[in-house]
Write an enzyme that holds these catalytic residues in place. Structure first.
Site, short mmCIF file in Angstrom:
data_model
loop_
_atom_site.label_atom_id
_atom_site.label_comp_id
_atom_site.label_asym_id
_atom_site.label_seq_id
_atom_site.Cartn_x
_atom_site.Cartn_y
_atom_site.Cartn_z
N ASP A 96 -4.97 7.51 -1.11
CA ASP A 96 -5.85 6.62 -0.37
C ASP A 96 -7.28 6.68 -0.89
OD1 ASP A 96 -3.88 5.70 1.42
OD2 ASP A 96 -4.05 7.54 2.59
N HIS A 142 2.01 4.55 -2.91
CA HIS A 142 2.13 5.99 -2.67
C HIS A 142 3.49 6.49 -3.13
CE1 HIS A 142 -1.54 6.46 -0.45
NE2 HIS A 142 -1.17 5.71 0.57
N HIS A 189 0.84 -1.20 0.00
CA HIS A 189 0.00 0.00 0.00
C HIS A 189 0.88 1.26 0.00
CE1 HIS A 189 -3.66 2.32 1.41
NE2 HIS A 189 -2.69 3.15 1.77
N GLU A 190 1.88 1.29 0.88
CA GLU A 190 2.75 2.47 0.96
C GLU A 190 3.66 2.59 -0.26
OE1 GLU A 190 2.25 4.78 3.16
OE2 GLU A 190 0.68 3.49 3.94
#
Length: 913
Positions: free
Chosen positions: A167, A160, A156-157
């Site tokens: 998000d 980014h 998930h990170e």
């Protein structure tokens, strides 16, 4: 410049073109290499943490591989271990890896109970993030209930960091109305769950169905949507990667375009997969059928700093007082900037190289003095940069391997043969910081710093701008504790005539004061120097060096906190003042200013963005006065006020990151960047707003059809203790190279910037009140000519068919100057509403030559007419509930007597462009 030099310059611009990033990450045959995970020096020694980092990345790699359609995996990772930890046989010295270019930082949480993983992201949709932040508690698996498996959270990170997606949840607005039904903010809408609120009274707690707010039509405060642990929906990783079935990113087919989340806000309603698909990573890879190997890891431990100065003393250095200015800047570096216990050597070069000093360890003031006496005093001969570099490698190798060493390379001359040692530089493992002095410095110079992760700076011949001293002042260590680094408080200069005075003040705040140095330089005769501390006591004892034309005063102990005053008097010469210091206490984080440009090359008419990140530890400093000084090779300096207002170039309001567009090109070539900051407010909050790109905090888990709640999420408190802080800082933002700038007069090719903070709410009965920050004529400078406002009941039609959507009459709307607050009130016309219908609004700004901005974010209002009695519990569908169906036409005369209640249901800020 001849044809050969021109072609080389164009080649170098091509090599350097792109976003400015210190990251060493490379994508090689679908595998990410060069990932740096750094353990903060303040983390207590714990060998198990290293294995836990390995386990996290190893678990993440196959998850990433499958989630990206068998495109990407983690190939090799370097773990950077603090110097204070015990040495081991399998720990080796880093090469180019430093704390400054680490992709992931593992640090203790601040405050202690906040272990939320997050990624710093100051750019736009699709721009790479700055750094992932993780805590030892998270990596150790102590927060599984709150954030899910570490490997999934890391992916998930990574999205980014690497692809600039956002998000798909919203902690501030967890539900919204869509066609009269309440929806949980999620992606995709196929994710199912329970909607309940936890009620506590008298020491006991129970779960309760959420009730409606009779004014908004939404659920009551505290209501949570908790996804079922077992379901079949595969998307999306940017919403709830902790759900077992979620193994994909949302695509254009299943993306929830209406949800008021940051992905829609920042990325024009595009799905995360669409953004990933547009990335450079995606474009240069194809899926592979081969299962990837597990990641490999290298363990690197920071050692003593090793620096060799490589200084040009060719004939051109005799021009414009350059050699003497080099001596002044070199003395500042050797006396103040370089840290204790570092090793320093020195090489000079002209047509050949000359060793001025072998490596000497800095253990005392006498060691520093010895090195200053080795600085060059005479200039002659040609320019052979490679000779200087090769000699520096030899000097370093006499004591240490060149891996991880640093070379500070200064030159003012052209050298056609510089590319001849590129391969040697790459193989050396050394970091090269480049200082280009004057307009004729080799155009290939920046490639040396780019390929090694070094700092690139430029100093003009305008002495009053203090560029050369600023460049050397920026060369503090990229490793070790911030308390050991030199911090520049002030950098000023002025040309004085007829016994004029240069007066000013410098603020020494409580976070600095150790090793405080006042440095004054002049160009002809020693000036009169007066300095008073905050108590009014005059300071004596300046050490005057008439040969180098400088004087300095080292304040013993910790300098007094407060405002120091200075007065310098001279005639017909230029003076400069520089003040540096260090943290007053190892346990009190100093206020720091880190500045940079968004790219290292600017191609006209593409704008540049200058950033200044102001922090005290993890806390942002708000409401500071921040100014950028950008100087071109022509000697022209542009002054920009940087803003933290969440508009224009600034990604988020009140996050401590100050930003502004730069469009005032005046020539091709190098530009230097310096940022000055004064005053501000220390916002003691858990994390900055811009750092909210992170893994969703799981409110609870469903077991046996009952929600088992986690402890409440540590809140990001906005209205918490804010202490006024008085400080002054100066920070070098390095340099960038501009190309494609036409000859004067330079045409107006810059449109107004996109409006990114449009908000809408109901005013009175049927009026809509809009607010936004005004763009300028050229991005966020000047004043736009007019606004075009359009509305639609379809969010996609407004985005994709903006010019065909219904236009609002804006005859009375006169644009204000850039960064002013705009307010506009209007009544929708020619649209028939039905209870539960949504209205979407967007703006486009137009300048005086009819250049148009990108379409703004999309604001949203929803018509909600409450019935006389609302049900106490939602419908059987746990994720949506209908509003009563009442048809109203907004054009009916006397509509106000129907007691219709309009309510703005949050701001769906959707960035269009």
């Amino acid at each position: 410049m001849g044809p050969f030099k021109s072609s080389v310059f164009i080649l170098i611009l091509h090599l350097l073109e792109g976003a400015l990033s210190n990251s060493l990450i490379q994508l090689n045959n679908n595998g990410y290499e060069g990932i740096v995970i750094a353990i903060d020096p303040n983390v207590p020694e714990d060998e198990t943490l290293i294995q836990q980092i390995k386990d996290m990345v190893t678990q993440a790699s196959p998850y990433l591989f499958e989630a990206t359609g068998k495109r990407f995996y983690f190939k090799n990772v370097a773990i950077l271990i603090p110097e204070t930890w015990k040495t081991k046989a399998d720990y080796v010295r880093p090469k180019l890896e430093t704390y400054k270019n680490a992709d992931v930082l593992v640090a203790e949480s601040t405050p202690p109970d906040d272990d939320e993983p997050y990624t710093e992201h100051i750019g736009k949709c699709g721009d790479k993030g700055e750094r992932i932040h993780l805590t030892p508690n998270f990596i150790a698996g102590k927060k599984l209930n709150e954030y899910g498996p570490q490997g999934r959270a890391f992916v998930h990170e990574w999205a980014h960091l690497r692809w600039g997606v956002f998000d798909e949840y919203n902690n501030d607005e967890k539900f919204y109305l869509s066609n009269g039904k309440i929806q949980a903010v999620r992606c995709s809408v196929g994710i199912t769950g329970k909607t309940e609120v936890k009620k506590c009274q008298g020491g006991s707690c129970y779960n309760k169905k959420c009730t409606f707010n009779k004014v908004t039509g939404l659920y009551e405060k505290g209501c949570e949507f908790v996804p079922y642990s077992s379901q079949t929906e595969k998307a999306s990783i940017m919403f709830a990667q902790h759900v077992g079935s979620v193994v994909e990113f949302c695509t254009e087919q299943n993306h929830n375009k209406e949800a008021p989340n940051m992905q829609n806000t920042k990325c024009s309603l595009r799905s995360t997969w669409e953004v990933i698909r547009d990335s450079e990573d995606f474009k240069k890879t194809t899926p592979t059928t081969t299962q990837p190997p597990n990641p490999t890891f290298s363990l690197l431990q920071i050692g003593q700093r090793i620096v060799c100065l490589v200084l040009d003393k060719s004939g051109s250095m005799a021009t414009g007082n350059r050699l003497n200015r080099l001596n002044q800047a070199g003395q500042l570096f050797l006396l103040q900037i370089i840290e204790l216990r570092s090793w320093v050597g020195m090489v000079t070069f002209d047509s050949a190289a000359h060793v001025q000093s072998e490596l000497i360890q800095i253990n005392s003031g006498s060691d520093r003095d010895t090195l200053t006496k080795s600085l060059p005093t005479a200039a002659s001969g040609g320019t052979s940069i490679c000779s200087g570099l090769r000699s520096a490698f030899t000097v370093i190798k006499k004591k240490y391997p060149t891996d991880g060493s640093e070379i500070v390379l200064l030159t003012d001359g052209e050298d056609n043969s510089i590319s001849g040692c590129f391969n040697e530089v790459k193989q050396s493992g050394a970091i090269i910081h480049t200082v280009a002095l004057g307009p004729s410095a080799a155009r290939e110079l920046e490639e040396l710093s780019k390929m090694t992760g070094g700092l690139q700076t430029y100093a003009s011949d305008q002495v009053q701008n203090n560029g050369l001293i600023d460049a050397f002042g920026a060369l503090s260590s990229g490793n070790g504790a911030v308390s050991q680094r030199s911090i520049q408080l002030e950098s000023k200069g002025s040309t004085l005539q007829n016994s004029q005075w240069m007066n000013g003040t410098v603020i020494v705040d409580s976070t600095v004061g150790k090793d405080t140095l006042f440095l004054i330089t002049w160009t002809t005769q020693p000036p009169q120097i007066l300095l008073w501390d905050p108590s009014g006591q005059k300071q004596e004892g300046f050490v005057v060096d008439k040969n180098t034309k400088m004087a300095f005063l080292q304040i013993p102990g910790i300098a007094k906190v407060g405002t120091w005053k200075y007065s310098l008097q001279a005639s017909s010469q230029t003076l400069t003042l520089t003040v540096t210091s260090r943290a007053s206490n190892a346990t009190l984080p100093p206020i720091t200013v880190t500045s940079k440009m968004n790219k290292d090359t600017g191609k006209f008419p593409s704008p540049m963005i200058v950033y200044a990140n102001i922090r005290q530890g993890a806390s942002p400093i708000l409401r500071a006065s921040v100014t950028a000084l950008i100087e071109s090779e022509n000697g022209k300096t542009v002054t920009l006020e940087l803003l933290d207002n969440g508009a224009g170039a600034d990604a988020a309001k009140d996050d401590g990151v100050y930003s502004r567009y730069f469009t005032t090109y005046d020539t091709n070539g190098r530009y230097s960047v310096k940022v000055q900051a004064l005053g501000g407010v220390n916002a003691v909050r858990r994390r900055a707003i811009s750092q909210q790109s992170g893994v969703m905090y799981i409110p609870g888990w469903i077991q046996n059809d009952e929600i088992q709640w986690n402890p409440p999420r540590p809140e990001i408190e906005d209205n918490v203790q804010r202490k006024q802080v008085c400080f002054s800082r100066t920070s070098s933002g390095g340099s960038f190279v501009a190309s494609g700038v036409p000859n004067a007069p330079i045409p107006d090719l810059f449109p107004p910037c996109q409006i990114t903070d449009l908000k809408a709410e109901i005013h009175g009965v049927s009026l809509i009140n809009l607010t936004w920050t005004a763009p300028g004529d050229d991005y966020d400078h000047g004043t736009a000519h007019k606004y075009i406002i359009r509305i639609s009941t379809s969010i996609l039609d407004l985005r994709d068919k903006f010019n065909e959507s219904l236009q609002v009459n804006t005859t009375a709307l006169i644009p204000k100057e850039a960064n002013s607050e705009e307010v506009f009130l209007f009544e929708p016309e020619n649209i028939t509403f039905e209870n539960g219908t949504d209205l979407f609004i967007a703006i486009q700004a137009v300048d005086k030559v009819d250049l148009k901005s990108e379409i703004s974010n999309i604001a949203r209002v929803s018509l909600f007419i409450p019935p006389q009695t609302l049900p106490e519990t939602p419908s059987p569908d746990e994720t949506s509930a209908p509003c009563p169906n009442i048809s109203i036409n907004s054009t009916i005369p006397g509509i106000h007597i129907l007691k219709i209640m309009w309510k703005w249901i949050g701001e769906l800020q959707l960035s269009i462009g």
